[in-house]
Scaffold this motif. Structure first.
Motif, PDB file in Angstrom:
ATOM      1  N   TYR A  67      73.225  19.088 -32.945  1.00  0.00           N
ATOM      2  CA  TYR A  67      72.395  18.401 -33.939  1.00  0.00           C
ATOM      3  C   TYR A  67      71.425  17.445 -33.253  1.00  0.00           C
ATOM      4  CZ  TYR A  67      71.116  15.684 -38.049  1.00  0.00           C
ATOM      5  OH  TYR A  67      70.410  15.062 -39.039  1.00  0.00           O
ATOM      6  N   ARG A  68      71.922  16.695 -32.259  1.00  0.00           N
ATOM      7  CA  ARG A  68      71.052  15.766 -31.532  1.00  0.00           C
ATOM      8  C   ARG A  68      69.988  16.520 -30.739  1.00  0.00           C
ATOM      9  NH1 ARG A  68      76.097  13.288 -30.562  1.00  0.00           N
ATOM     10  NH2 ARG A  68      76.184  14.246 -28.485  1.00  0.00           N
ATOM     11  N   ALA A  69      70.379  17.628 -30.127  1.00  0.00           N
ATOM     12  CA  ALA A  69      69.453  18.380 -29.274  1.00  0.00           C
ATOM     13  C   ALA A  69      68.291  18.965 -30.059  1.00  0.00           C
ATOM     14  CB  ALA A  69      70.201  19.492 -28.556  1.00  0.00           C
ATOM     15  N   PHE A  70      68.509  19.247 -31.346  1.00  0.00           N
ATOM     16  CA  PHE A  70      67.483  19.911 -32.141  1.00  0.00           C
ATOM     17  C   PHE A  70      66.607  18.935 -32.930  1.00  0.00           C
ATOM     18  CE2 PHE A  70      70.610  23.697 -32.416  1.00  0.00           C
ATOM     19  CZ  PHE A  70      70.290  24.041 -31.113  1.00  0.00           C
ATOM     20  N   ASP A  71      66.754  17.655 -32.659  1.00  0.00           N
ATOM     21  CA  ASP A  71      65.921  16.658 -33.329  1.00  0.00           C
ATOM     22  C   ASP A  71      64.445  16.935 -33.060  1.00  0.00           C
ATOM     23  OD1 ASP A  71      65.085  14.349 -34.650  1.00  0.00           O
ATOM     24  OD2 ASP A  71      65.246  13.138 -32.826  1.00  0.00           O
ATOM     25  N   GLY A  72      63.673  17.125 -34.121  1.00  0.00           N
ATOM     26  CA  GLY A  72      62.239  17.343 -33.995  1.00  0.00           C
ATOM     27  C   GLY A  72      61.838  18.743 -33.593  1.00  0.00           C
ATOM     28  N   ALA A  73      62.782  19.663 -33.508  1.00  0.00           N
ATOM     29  CA  ALA A  73      62.469  21.015 -33.024  1.00  0.00           C
ATOM     30  C   ALA A  73      61.643  21.794 -34.044  1.00  0.00           C
ATOM     31  CB  ALA A  73      63.753  21.775 -32.723  1.00  0.00           C
ATOM     32  N   ASP A  74      60.629  22.480 -33.538  1.00  0.00           N
ATOM     33  CA  ASP A  74      59.865  23.429 -34.349  1.00  0.00           C
ATOM     34  C   ASP A  74      60.421  24.845 -34.203  1.00  0.00           C
ATOM     35  OD1 ASP A  74      57.562  21.761 -35.376  1.00  0.00           O
ATOM     36  OD2 ASP A  74      57.415  21.370 -33.235  1.00  0.00           O
ATOM     37  N   ALA A  75      61.142  25.093 -33.119  1.00  0.00           N
ATOM     38  CA  ALA A  75      61.743  26.407 -32.886  1.00  0.00           C
ATOM     39  C   ALA A  75      62.879  26.259 -31.879  1.00  0.00           C
ATOM     40  CB  ALA A  75      60.708  27.396 -32.353  1.00  0.00           C
ATOM     41  N   ILE A  76      63.820  27.183 -31.978  1.00  0.00           N
ATOM     42  CA  ILE A  76      64.947  27.230 -31.040  1.00  0.00           C
ATOM     43  C   ILE A  76      64.975  28.608 -30.404  1.00  0.00           C
ATOM     44  CG2 ILE A  76      67.470  27.190 -30.823  1.00  0.00           C
ATOM     45  CD1 ILE A  76      67.454  25.319 -33.315  1.00  0.00           C
ATOM     46  N   VAL A  77      65.104  28.635 -29.094  1.00  0.00           N
ATOM     47  CA  VAL A  77      65.356  29.869 -28.354  1.00  0.00           C
ATOM     48  C   VAL A  77      66.780  29.761 -27.819  1.00  0.00           C
ATOM     49  CG1 VAL A  77      64.730  31.287 -26.371  1.00  0.00           C
ATOM     50  CG2 VAL A  77      62.935  30.212 -27.750  1.00  0.00           C
ATOM     51  N   HIS A  78      67.679  30.545 -28.382  1.00  0.00           N
ATOM     52  CA  HIS A  78      69.104  30.440 -28.040  1.00  0.00           C
ATOM     53  C   HIS A  78      69.456  31.466 -26.966  1.00  0.00           C
ATOM     54  CE1 HIS A  78      73.320  29.793 -28.202  1.00  0.00           C
ATOM     55  NE2 HIS A  78      73.606  30.838 -28.966  1.00  0.00           N
ATOM     56  N   LEU A  79      69.596  30.963 -25.727  1.00  0.00           N
ATOM     57  CA  LEU A  79      69.922  31.812 -24.585  1.00  0.00           C
ATOM     58  C   LEU A  79      71.324  31.568 -24.042  1.00  0.00           C
ATOM     59  CD1 LEU A  79      66.620  31.403 -22.503  1.00  0.00           C
ATOM     60  CD2 LEU A  79      67.136  33.179 -24.200  1.00  0.00           C
ATOM     61  N   ALA A  80      71.929  30.445 -24.398  1.00  0.00           N
ATOM     62  CA  ALA A  80      73.220  30.086 -23.827  1.00  0.00           C
ATOM     63  C   ALA A  80      74.282  31.122 -24.173  1.00  0.00           C
ATOM     64  CB  ALA A  80      73.643  28.711 -24.335  1.00  0.00           C
ATOM     65  N   GLY A  81      75.160  31.397 -23.223  1.00  0.00           N
ATOM     66  CA  GLY A  81      76.246  32.346 -23.465  1.00  0.00           C
ATOM     67  C   GLY A  81      76.689  33.024 -22.194  1.00  0.00           C
ATOM     68  N   ASP A  82      77.581  33.965 -22.365  1.00  0.00           N
ATOM     69  CA  ASP A  82      78.131  34.760 -21.263  1.00  0.00           C
ATOM     70  C   ASP A  82      77.541  36.166 -21.357  1.00  0.00           C
ATOM     71  OD1 ASP A  82      79.638  36.318 -19.507  1.00  0.00           O
ATOM     72  OD2 ASP A  82      81.528  35.311 -19.993  1.00  0.00           O
ATOM     73  N   SER A  83      76.770  36.561 -20.340  1.00  0.00           N
ATOM     74  CA  SER A  83      76.099  37.871 -20.364  1.00  0.00           C
ATOM     75  C   SER A  83      76.737  38.881 -19.436  1.00  0.00           C
ATOM     76  CB  SER A  83      74.615  37.697 -19.990  1.00  0.00           C
ATOM     77  OG  SER A  83      74.504  37.177 -18.667  1.00  0.00           O
TER      78      SER A  83
END
Length: 271
Positions: A67-83
């Motif tokens: 929630y804190r990280a997305f403050d003011g965000a216009d867009a999110i690119v979600h790359l985090a994870g195990d590939s």
């Protein structure tokens, strides 16, 4: 549905922001938008972060941190994870599915209008056979490994988020991204660094309600139909893995069922 504003003031938050794919994307996205990178790591290795880019060290699976990280965000690119397609179900599920739920819940709370989710060709890896080439992204998912199964779930979460919130969600089934092309079996699924930048910029700017598209370059030996990415997103790939065909070698070992037992699976010449 709103696309990302095409200006330097719009803020794109990248989860897994110090990782391999984010490192590929960073110079392309930075040229057009403000960036905030969110990652559990404390620093970037080996590529240092350019001045002017905001970096948050946080576990994106923590709802408060997201929630804190997305403050003011216009867009999110979600790359985090195990590939890693070699990892087992428990490991990849824990890294990919619950964190995506958290990211989307925080995006909904913040009212973020655009989300781009990194999926993978492994979500449909069982179609990487000559009888299906070129594989359509409209086919029912047929994952080839536990990692692919989790990406099918990520896509489903993205669709639910789009339908519940009205946000625009684009899922990109990425091919080989950010790795050297040293093996012939990857020639048909390579995504160059420059084409990766073009793809993600196109996805961010497109207000489609929900879409799933393949992320590969304009490869001569392409097994994956990028028509939807071109038509829906305006993606125009320019690079071709064929320049590496002469130097790419045999497989280094088994991956998963995305390839069969043939050394040239996905790479033979077609009439």
């Amino acid at each position: 549905m709103d696309a990302l504003r095409n200006d330097r003031e719009s803020l794109v938050v990248i989860t897994g922001g110090l990782g391999r794919v984010a490192t590929v994307l960073r110079p392309h996205l930075r040229a057009h938008h403000r960036l905030r990178l969110v990652d559990r790591a404390a620093s970037a290795e080996p590529a240092p972060i350019e001045p002017g880019i905001d970096v948050h060290q946080a576990d994106i699976g923590d709802p408060d941190a997201a929630y804190r990280a997305f403050d003011g965000a216009d867009a999110i690119v979600h790359l985090a994870g195990d590939s890693n397609p070699w990892h087992g179900w428990d490991e990849v599920y824990a890294a990919n599915v619950p964190p995506t739920e958290t990211v989307l819940a925080a995006a909904a709370e913040r009212g973020v209008p655009k989300v781009v989710l990194a999926s993978s060709l492994h979500a449909v890896g069982e179609y990487n056979r000559p009888e299906y080439w070129p594989v359509s992204p409209q086919l029912e998912p047929r994952p080839c490994c536990p990692y692919g199964v989790t990406k099918v779930e990520v896509e489903a979460l993205g669709r639910s988020h789009a339908e519940r919130t009205g946000a625009s969600v684009t899922c990109l089934r990425l091919g080989l991204t950010g790795w050297p092309l040293t093996e012939r079996r990857y020639l048909g699924m390579w995504l160059s660094n420059d084409d990766a930048g073009r793809l993600f910029l196109a996805a961010l700017r497109t207000p489609e309600p929900y879409g799933v598209h393949f992320g590969v370059s304009a490869n001569t030996r392409n097994n994956w139909d990028t028509t939807s990415a071109q038509e829906a997103l305006g993606y125009r790939p320019r690079d071709d893995s064929e320049i590496f065909a002469g130097s790419a070698g045999p497989p280094s070992g088994p991956v998963c069922r995305i390839f069969d037992d043939s050394e040239t699976s996905g790479c033979e010449e077609r009439p």
